[in-house]
Design an enzyme around this catalytic site. Structure first.
Site, PDB file in Angstrom:
ATOM      1  N   GLU A  58      41.130  45.385  46.337  1.00 21.70           N
ATOM      2  CA  GLU A  58      40.536  44.444  45.065  1.00 21.70           C
ATOM      3  C   GLU A  58      39.210  43.858  45.569  1.00 21.70           C
ATOM      4  O   GLU A  58      39.227  43.331  46.745  1.00 21.70           O
ATOM      5  CB  GLU A  58      41.288  43.172  45.047  1.00 21.70           C
ATOM      6  CG  GLU A  58      42.767  43.764  44.264  1.00 21.70           C
ATOM      7  CD  GLU A  58      43.965  42.804  44.164  1.00 21.70           C
ATOM      8  OE1 GLU A  58      44.972  43.303  43.590  1.00 21.70           O
ATOM      9  OE2 GLU A  58      43.828  41.594  44.393  1.00 21.70           O
TER      10      GLU A  58
ATOM     11  N   TYR B  58      37.892  38.949  40.123  1.00 18.21           N
ATOM     12  CA  TYR B  58      38.098  40.356  40.991  1.00 18.21           C
ATOM     13  C   TYR B  58      38.113  41.644  40.086  1.00 18.21           C
ATOM     14  O   TYR B  58      38.630  41.513  38.983  1.00 18.21           O
ATOM     15  CB  TYR B  58      39.064  39.967  42.126  1.00 18.21           C
ATOM     16  CG  TYR B  58      40.388  39.943  41.510  1.00 18.21           C
ATOM     17  CD1 TYR B  58      41.174  40.974  41.429  1.00 18.21           C
ATOM     18  CD2 TYR B  58      40.817  38.549  40.740  1.00 18.21           C
ATOM     19  CE1 TYR B  58      42.669  40.993  40.912  1.00 18.21           C
ATOM     20  CE2 TYR B  58      42.067  38.678  40.302  1.00 18.21           C
ATOM     21  CZ  TYR B  58      43.011  39.724  40.667  1.00 18.21           C
ATOM     22  OH  TYR B  58      44.323  39.450  39.918  1.00 18.21           O
TER      23      TYR B  58
END
Length: 153
Positions: free
Chosen positions: A70, A84
């Site tokens: 991520e 994110y």
């Protein structure tokens, strides 16, 4: 078609700034989400946009391994939030972006963790079940954050 949603959970007896002091650590998600056993920064500087974390754990309490990488898109200390996106994973995600945000509650005594997301449909889920699962994760996160704050972490 895109799924969008926002779920939230209350952290009782603590202000947003107190909860944010724990949650702002992009590389520390495994401390707050019980299904994760690993969260580590693979590249970049923790907390700096562009850094990439690796998260690993198990799917919904099973022994099936699940992982994702991520990328941090932005961190806003004033609004106590970070955004994110999932870069790679084995969980069935295509495009997925999310924001974790901590706000003061209306009563002035508690705070609320908000988790909003936009995602392509996820393999193995319908939209309602997916929102329920994200809601469970934010509730577990709020519980663990509250426990840590009560313990003086």
């Amino acid at each position: 078609m895109e799924w969008k949603g926002k779920v939230s959970a209350q952290v009782r007896s603590f202000k947003a700034e107190q909860a944010w002091s724990l949650l702002k650590d992009f590389g520390g998600l495994h401390r707050w989400v019980p299904s994760l056993h690993t969260c580590e920064i693979l590249e970049g500087v923790n907390g700096q946009p562009g850094c990439v974390r690796y998260c690993a754990g198990h799917v919904n309490g099973t022994t099936t391994p699940a992982w994702s990488t991520e990328r941090l898109l932005g961190l806003d200390p004033v609004n106590r939030s970070y955004r994110y996106e999932i870069v790679e994973n084995n969980k069935g995600f295509g495009r997925y972006e999310a924001e974790i945000r901590v706000v003061d509650g209306l009563d002035g005594c508690d705070c609320v963790i908000e988790w909003s997301f936009a995602a392509e449909p996820v393999e193995g889920y319908d939209e309602v079940r997916f929102v329920v699962r994200v809601g469970e994760l934010v509730a577990q996160m709020a519980e663990r954050v509250g426990e840590a704050l009560r313990a003086g972490v």
